[in-house]
Design a protein around this motif. Structure first.
Motif, mmCIF file in Angstrom:
data_model
loop_
_atom_site.group_PDB
_atom_site.id
_atom_site.type_symbol
_atom_site.label_atom_id
_atom_site.label_comp_id
_atom_site.label_asym_id
_atom_site.label_seq_id
_atom_site.Cartn_x
_atom_site.Cartn_y
_atom_site.Cartn_z
ATOM 1 N N PHE A 225 0.831 -1.192 0.000
ATOM 2 C CA PHE A 225 0.000 0.000 0.000
ATOM 3 C C PHE A 225 0.874 1.253 0.000
ATOM 4 C CE2 PHE A 225 -3.368 -2.858 1.439
ATOM 5 C CZ PHE A 225 -4.458 -2.360 0.741
ATOM 6 N N THR A 226 1.924 1.229 0.835
ATOM 7 C CA THR A 226 2.826 2.388 0.906
ATOM 8 C C THR A 226 3.407 2.704 -0.464
ATOM 9 O OG1 THR A 226 3.402 1.822 3.193
ATOM 10 C CG2 THR A 226 4.875 3.328 2.020
ATOM 11 N N ALA A 227 3.849 1.678 -1.172
ATOM 12 C CA ALA A 227 4.436 1.886 -2.496
ATOM 13 C C ALA A 227 3.412 2.478 -3.456
ATOM 14 C CB ALA A 227 4.974 0.560 -3.039
ATOM 15 N N THR A 228 2.153 2.046 -3.327
ATOM 16 C CA THR A 228 1.107 2.572 -4.192
ATOM 17 C C THR A 228 0.963 4.074 -4.018
ATOM 18 O OG1 THR A 228 -0.140 0.492 -4.186
ATOM 19 C CG2 THR A 228 -1.374 2.508 -4.669
ATOM 20 N N TYR A 229 0.918 4.539 -2.775
ATOM 21 C CA TYR A 229 0.754 5.967 -2.521
ATOM 22 C C TYR A 229 2.027 6.745 -2.828
ATOM 23 C CZ TYR A 229 -3.752 5.020 -0.426
ATOM 24 O OH TYR A 229 -5.056 4.636 -0.234
ATOM 25 N N GLU A 230 3.189 6.136 -2.536
ATOM 26 C CA GLU A 230 4.438 6.831 -2.816
ATOM 27 C C GLU A 230 4.628 7.034 -4.315
ATOM 28 O OE1 GLU A 230 6.641 8.052 -0.228
ATOM 29 O OE2 GLU A 230 4.657 7.676 0.594
ATOM 30 N N ALA A 231 4.017 6.163 -5.132
ATOM 31 C CA ALA A 231 4.105 6.327 -6.584
ATOM 32 C C ALA A 231 3.347 7.566 -7.046
ATOM 33 C CB ALA A 231 3.557 5.087 -7.299
ATOM 34 N N VAL A 232 2.366 7.982 -6.256
ATOM 35 C CA VAL A 232 1.622 9.190 -6.596
ATOM 36 C C VAL A 232 2.415 10.421 -6.185
ATOM 37 C CG1 VAL A 232 -0.529 10.476 -6.224
ATOM 38 C CG2 VAL A 232 -0.563 7.975 -6.324
ATOM 39 N N ARG A 233 2.879 10.435 -4.942
ATOM 40 C CA ARG A 233 3.731 11.519 -4.444
ATOM 41 C C ARG A 233 4.463 11.025 -3.211
ATOM 42 N NH1 ARG A 233 4.949 16.739 -4.880
ATOM 43 N NH2 ARG A 233 3.493 17.008 -6.620
ATOM 44 N N SER A 234 5.737 11.342 -3.134
ATOM 45 C CA SER A 234 6.542 10.927 -1.998
ATOM 46 C C SER A 234 5.954 11.480 -0.698
ATOM 47 C CB SER A 234 7.982 11.423 -2.173
ATOM 48 O OG SER A 234 8.766 11.083 -1.042
ATOM 49 N N GLY A 235 5.770 10.601 0.268
ATOM 50 C CA GLY A 235 5.235 11.011 1.566
ATOM 51 C C GLY A 235 3.728 10.932 1.664
ATOM 52 N N LEU A 236 3.054 10.522 0.567
ATOM 53 C CA LEU A 236 1.586 10.561 0.567
ATOM 54 C C LEU A 236 0.984 9.523 1.503
ATOM 55 C CD1 LEU A 236 -0.995 11.772 -0.536
ATOM 56 C CD2 LEU A 236 -0.889 10.177 -2.449
ATOM 57 N N ALA A 237 1.608 8.355 1.644
ATOM 58 C CA ALA A 237 1.036 7.319 2.512
ATOM 59 C C ALA A 237 0.905 7.827 3.945
ATOM 60 C CB ALA A 237 1.892 6.056 2.463
ATOM 61 N N TYR A 239 1.018 10.953 4.950
ATOM 62 C CA TYR A 239 0.172 12.148 4.977
ATOM 63 C C TYR A 239 -1.301 11.758 4.978
ATOM 64 C CZ TYR A 239 -1.596 16.773 3.568
ATOM 65 O OH TYR A 239 -2.267 17.983 3.512
ATOM 66 N N LEU A 240 -1.679 10.791 4.135
ATOM 67 C CA LEU A 240 -3.064 10.333 4.097
ATOM 68 C C LEU A 240 -3.440 9.698 5.431
ATOM 69 C CD1 LEU A 240 -5.728 9.670 2.698
ATOM 70 C CD2 LEU A 240 -4.629 7.644 1.712
ATOM 71 N N ARG A 241 -2.548 8.873 5.991
ATOM 72 C CA ARG A 241 -2.828 8.252 7.290
ATOM 73 C C ARG A 241 -3.079 9.316 8.352
ATOM 74 N NH1 ARG A 241 1.043 6.073 10.788
ATOM 75 N NH2 ARG A 241 2.176 7.997 10.287
ATOM 76 N N ASP A 242 -2.223 10.338 8.389
ATOM 77 C CA ASP A 242 -2.378 11.391 9.395
ATOM 78 C C ASP A 242 -3.687 12.155 9.202
ATOM 79 O OD1 ASP A 242 0.057 10.615 10.364
ATOM 80 O OD2 ASP A 242 1.185 12.259 9.461
ATOM 81 N N ALA A 243 -4.054 12.403 7.952
ATOM 82 C CA ALA A 243 -5.313 13.108 7.689
ATOM 83 C C ALA A 243 -6.508 12.253 8.104
ATOM 84 C CB ALA A 243 -5.407 13.470 6.207
ATOM 85 N N ILE A 244 -6.417 10.943 7.867
ATOM 86 C CA ILE A 244 -7.490 10.028 8.265
ATOM 87 C C ILE A 244 -7.625 10.005 9.781
ATOM 88 C CG2 ILE A 244 -8.125 7.586 8.395
ATOM 89 C CD1 ILE A 244 -7.005 7.259 5.559
ATOM 90 N N VAL A 245 -6.496 9.928 10.481
ATOM 91 C CA VAL A 245 -6.524 9.909 11.953
ATOM 92 C C VAL A 245 -7.146 11.202 12.480
ATOM 93 C CG1 VAL A 245 -5.079 9.948 14.019
ATOM 94 C CG2 VAL A 245 -4.597 8.305 12.182
ATOM 95 N N ALA A 246 -6.750 12.330 11.911
ATOM 96 C CA ALA A 246 -7.299 13.620 12.349
ATOM 97 C C ALA A 246 -8.790 13.688 12.068
ATOM 98 C CB ALA A 246 -6.565 14.760 11.647
ATOM 99 N N ASN A 247 -9.203 13.192 10.909
ATOM 100 C CA ASN A 247 -10.622 13.218 10.563
ATOM 101 C C ASN A 247 -11.437 12.311 11.476
ATOM 102 O OD1 ASN A 247 -12.852 13.950 8.656
ATOM 103 N ND2 ASN A 247 -12.813 11.752 8.271
ATOM 104 N N THR A 248 -10.852 11.159 11.816
ATOM 105 C CA THR A 248 -11.530 10.253 12.740
ATOM 106 C C THR A 248 -11.746 10.919 14.088
ATOM 107 O OG1 THR A 248 -10.592 8.305 11.642
ATOM 108 C CG2 THR A 248 -11.361 8.025 13.910
#
Length: 254
Positions: A225-237, A239-248
């Motif tokens: 999963f990490t590689a999938t997001y990193e292919a979009v932009r470095s650090g995205l995995a 960053y998305l996790r942190d945004a999800i945690v904050a939203n939760t």
């Protein structure tokens, strides 16, 4: 001040062999040599090496790098514009591939009803069948697995294409926020995280905020999963996790 080839290789994160090759082709000839013939690099050499590595990172071949640095008539801006166009096309392709891979990993072929030709058109060379056994072993006893299997069983090629495009757009918006330096805990990032959660609920299975937070942790714990997001932009995995945690936290705070 001068530096040995080993020191320069360590500074730049490249191999000694690479520096030897740059010297042999005249791309980076050290300004000094010891009496024993050992290469010594000064600060000007390091500046040139930094420029070389910058252009190499952008994908320029060595002969073009040499022309950009040594030809007084070369126009670096024209080369950069051309490279930017190529990179933009590549990024768009990688984003689509990343979205397709994530959907394949999340669906885990839970009843995907596509012909081999349609499967290749939707998922490319990623074969979701390879992950079916793992998915059933890890989540086969959960209601989420059963829901996803029921929903995806009826999806057509057009459905999967639409789903891939929707998820790719969500990834793109989150990646843009990351690139702009917007904090993961900001309202903007949390809103995209909420959009991500609702997408999963629509496309696969009911995903309450607590479950979404667990998914966010999986995005950084599972290297695929990490590689999938990193292919979009470095650090995205992360960053998305942190945004999800904050939203939760935003939605579950009492």
């Amino acid at each position: 001040m001068s530096y040995s080839v080993g020191q320069v290789a360590g500074f730049a994160g490249i191999t000694v062999r690479t520096l030897h090759h740059y010297d042999e082709i005249g791309l980076l000839v050290p300004s000094e040599r010891t009496y024993a013939g050992h290469r010594r690099y000064n600060d000007a050499d390091l500046d040139r090496l930094q420029q070389i590595l910058f252009f190499r990172e952008l994908g320029f071949p060595l002969d073009e790098v040499a022309a950009l640095l040594d030809d007084p008539d070369a126009d670096p801006r024209a080369h950069l514009r051309r490279r930017h166009e190529l990179l933009t096309v590549r990024i768009e392709k990688l984003q689509k591939m990343a979205a397709a891979v994530e959907h394949a990993m999340e669906a885990r072929t839970m009843g995907i009803n596509l012909t081999p030709e349609e499967r290749f058109e939707v998922f490319g060379d990623f074969d979701p069948d390879e992950h079916a056994a793992e998915a059933e072993e890890r989540w086969g006893g959960t209601e989420a697995y059963r829901q996803s299997r029921r929903r995806t069983a009826s999806y057509t090629k057009e459905d999967w294409k639409r789903i891939n495009e929707e998820m790719g757009a969500i990834h793109g918006r989150m990646a843009d926020l990351l690139a702009e330096g917007v904090p993961a805990g900001s309202a903007a990032a949390m809103d995209v995280a909420e959009e991500h959660r609702r997408f999963i609920t629509r496309a696969y299975y009911d995903c309450p905020h607590e479950m979404h937070a667990c998914l966010g942790e999986m995005y950084v714990a599972d290297e695929r999963f990490t590689a999938t997001y990193e292919a979009v932009r470095s650090g995205l995995a992360g960053y998305l996790r942190d945004a999800i945690v904050a939203n939760t936290a935003r939605h579950t705070a009492s």
